[in-house]
Design a protein around this motif. Sequence first.
Motif, mmCIF file in Angstrom:
data_model
loop_
_atom_site.group_PDB
_atom_site.id
_atom_site.type_symbol
_atom_site.label_atom_id
_atom_site.label_comp_id
_atom_site.label_asym_id
_atom_site.label_seq_id
_atom_site.Cartn_x
_atom_site.Cartn_y
_atom_site.Cartn_z
ATOM 1 N N LEU A 13 0.837 -1.199 0.000
ATOM 2 C CA LEU A 13 0.000 0.000 0.000
ATOM 3 C C LEU A 13 0.877 1.256 0.000
ATOM 4 C CD1 LEU A 13 -2.832 1.138 -0.021
ATOM 5 C CD2 LEU A 13 -2.832 1.054 2.476
ATOM 6 N N VAL A 14 1.891 1.256 0.843
ATOM 7 C CA VAL A 14 2.766 2.434 0.903
ATOM 8 C C VAL A 14 3.489 2.609 -0.441
ATOM 9 C CG1 VAL A 14 4.837 3.380 2.004
ATOM 10 C CG2 VAL A 14 3.042 2.338 3.403
ATOM 11 N N THR A 15 3.957 1.512 -1.024
ATOM 12 C CA THR A 15 4.628 1.603 -2.328
ATOM 13 C C THR A 15 3.674 2.185 -3.371
ATOM 14 O OG1 THR A 15 5.971 -0.325 -1.797
ATOM 15 C CG2 THR A 15 5.818 0.250 -4.123
ATOM 16 N N GLY A 16 2.464 1.634 -3.414
ATOM 17 C CA GLY A 16 1.493 2.083 -4.409
ATOM 18 C C GLY A 16 1.154 3.550 -4.246
ATOM 19 N N ASN A 160 7.628 8.550 4.608
ATOM 20 C CA ASN A 160 8.894 9.278 4.530
ATOM 21 C C ASN A 160 10.041 8.377 4.070
ATOM 22 O OD1 ASN A 160 8.888 12.017 5.157
ATOM 23 N ND2 ASN A 160 10.667 11.656 6.490
ATOM 24 N N ASP A 161 10.074 7.175 4.641
ATOM 25 C CA ASP A 161 11.134 6.220 4.291
ATOM 26 C C ASP A 161 11.102 5.871 2.805
ATOM 27 O OD1 ASP A 161 11.774 6.175 6.954
ATOM 28 O OD2 ASP A 161 10.940 4.193 7.360
ATOM 29 N N THR A 162 9.917 5.981 2.207
ATOM 30 C CA THR A 162 9.790 5.635 0.783
ATOM 31 C C THR A 162 10.095 6.843 -0.099
ATOM 32 O OG1 THR A 162 8.107 4.024 1.386
ATOM 33 C CG2 THR A 162 8.237 4.611 -0.939
ATOM 34 N N LEU A 163 9.463 7.975 0.220
ATOM 35 C CA LEU A 163 9.667 9.156 -0.639
ATOM 36 C C LEU A 163 11.088 9.726 -0.495
ATOM 37 C CD1 LEU A 163 6.222 10.950 -0.203
ATOM 38 C CD2 LEU A 163 7.029 9.641 -2.172
ATOM 39 N N TYR A 164 11.674 9.508 0.679
ATOM 40 C CA TYR A 164 13.045 9.988 0.914
ATOM 41 C C TYR A 164 13.929 8.793 1.297
ATOM 42 C CZ TYR A 164 10.308 14.213 1.029
ATOM 43 O OH TYR A 164 9.411 15.205 0.694
ATOM 44 N N ALA A 165 13.866 7.770 0.484
ATOM 45 C CA ALA A 165 14.570 6.520 0.814
ATOM 46 C C ALA A 165 16.067 6.764 1.004
ATOM 47 C CB ALA A 165 14.345 5.511 -0.308
ATOM 48 N N LYS A 166 16.641 6.056 1.973
ATOM 49 C CA LYS A 166 18.092 6.190 2.227
ATOM 50 C C LYS A 166 18.886 5.560 1.098
ATOM 51 C CE LYS A 166 18.253 7.873 6.546
ATOM 52 N NZ LYS A 166 17.191 7.353 7.369
ATOM 53 N N ARG A 167 18.308 4.553 0.461
ATOM 54 C CA ARG A 167 18.958 3.933 -0.693
ATOM 55 C C ARG A 167 17.926 3.148 -1.495
ATOM 56 N NH1 ARG A 167 18.385 0.468 4.024
ATOM 57 N NH2 ARG A 167 19.932 -1.181 3.975
#
Length: 429
Positions: A13-16, A160-167
């Motif tokens: 869901l977060v990815t989508g 946040n972790d997805t839109l501003y992924a560390k890598r």
Amino acid sequence: MKIVVTGTGYVGLVTGVCLAELGHTVHCLDTNEEKIKMLNNGLSPVFEPGIDELIKENSEQKRLNFTSNYVEAYRDADVIFIAVETPELPNGSADLNILFKAAEQIAENIQGNCLIVIKSTVPIGTADKLNSFIEDKLRYNVTFEIASNPEFLSQGTAINDTLYAKRLILGVESDKAEGTLREIYKKIKSPILVTNRRSAEMIKYASNDFLALKISFVNDIANLCEIVGADIDDVTKGMSFDDRIGNKFLNAGIGYGGSCFPKDTKSLHWLAYQHGYELRTVKAAIEVNELQKTKLISKARKQFPSFKGIRVSILGVTFKPGTDDLREAPSIDNIKILVEEGALLTVFDPVGMEKFKNYFPQVNYATSVEESLRDAEACFIFTEWDMFKEIKPEKFLSLMSQANVYDGRNCFSVLDMRRNGVNYISIGR
Ligand SMILES: NC(=O)C1=CN([C@@H]2O[C@H](COP(=O)(O)OP(=O)(O)OC[C@H]3O[C@@H](n4cnc5c(N)ncnc54)[C@H](O)[C@@H]3O)[C@@H](O)[C@H]2O)C=CC1
Ligand SMILES: O=C(O)[C@H]1O[C@H](OP(=O)(O)OP(=O)(O)OC[C@H]2O[C@@H](n3ccc(=O)[nH]c3=O)[C@H](O)[C@@H]2O)[C@H](O)[C@@H](O)[C@@H]1O
């Protein structure tokens, strides 16, 4: 480009939603019709800060669709992200049946050329296996490729972790697959590592297992601190000035839970064993965590050799704050012991209670911290929600019939609690 995300759980869901937020048209697919019904009504089936707003906004913009019709979803898909669950089997290995079922549905329905991206956490070599599996099951004359693109988000900060992924880790076997993934992620300004699929799969496990190891190491040292009269919070603070050690994931407590560290440590250990290798460090992390989960109850035995008939307040049941997820939450192991002994529990958690009722329908549920604490003879804190950290010693003293507070997440200063008369027991201090 038509993007389908298979699975609308925490990752799918977060990815989508985030891919839609980046401007793509995304079809989120789940075979659980209840979830799709909720999503089509604008409701998220999982608690994740910020997700409701993004679902609403992107659905209104017609970039985000929810469906349980996989035949239609896959037919003309260009890219399919698979984000189904890969739970643990009793022997510790990863159960890939759900993943392969999804792969079968994909193979039988894709009618155009397609990139299939594995987001689920899968044992090393799974992408290769999936490749031959899909090849065998294809119904139409199409070409496809499998890529591995593991996910590193944490629940509670997932958007946040997805839109501003560390890598971004792209495990690919062709320039074309790399190009497609780069195009999809072009608005995310994160370091990108391009590697082969097996390395990508290993990066995911190695990262999770390293973090689990870090936690178990700290808990092991915390237990020793108690024996030798040191304070784990000061010890980890002292360690953290060394930037080779860092200041993250050094919190001692009742161990790691959640849907990933427990299963991903066991799964990698199992995979190594199958290859004739023993991953001793990971084995140690698992063993320490198992013992750590009920450490607090053992400490409370000094005061309460049995909990039969004891009124106990429970604060926090989710595996960590910021989520409603109860998978492998240490609270469950502890509450099971208390219930079996006949303790009289009053549970409060700001978001996890509805799901928790499925595990323990027989206990009392409070609507506030105060209600949970009232007249209790003991209080156990299993999750460090901010609202619990704000409780002052006076509150424990005034509401509880005996202020015995057992804190599994080191929410308070020992000095402050004890100076004010609370019998305060925490971990490693
Ligand atoms: N939860 C997390 O924080 C993270 C999880 N992961 C990994 O991501 C994967 C997914 O994890 P979660 O999102 O937590 O799982 P989840 O259990 O929350 O969601 C999986 C979803 O897939 C759906 N599904 C199952 N079979 C399907 C099919 N054939 N077609 C369409 N939908 C189907 C299920 O109904 C469910 O809604 C796991 O491998 C996990 O290890 C990776 C990083 C973070
Ligand atoms: O693969 C996954 O599913 C994800 O697993 C974890 O994310 P998550 O399970 O959401 O939660 P964490 O914040 O990592 O916490 C896991 C557990 O460790 C415990 N923990 C964490 C940190 C710490 O210092 N001490 C500690 O006991 C938490 O209480 C919790 O029970 C990883 O942090 C993510 O990078 C990864 O993508």
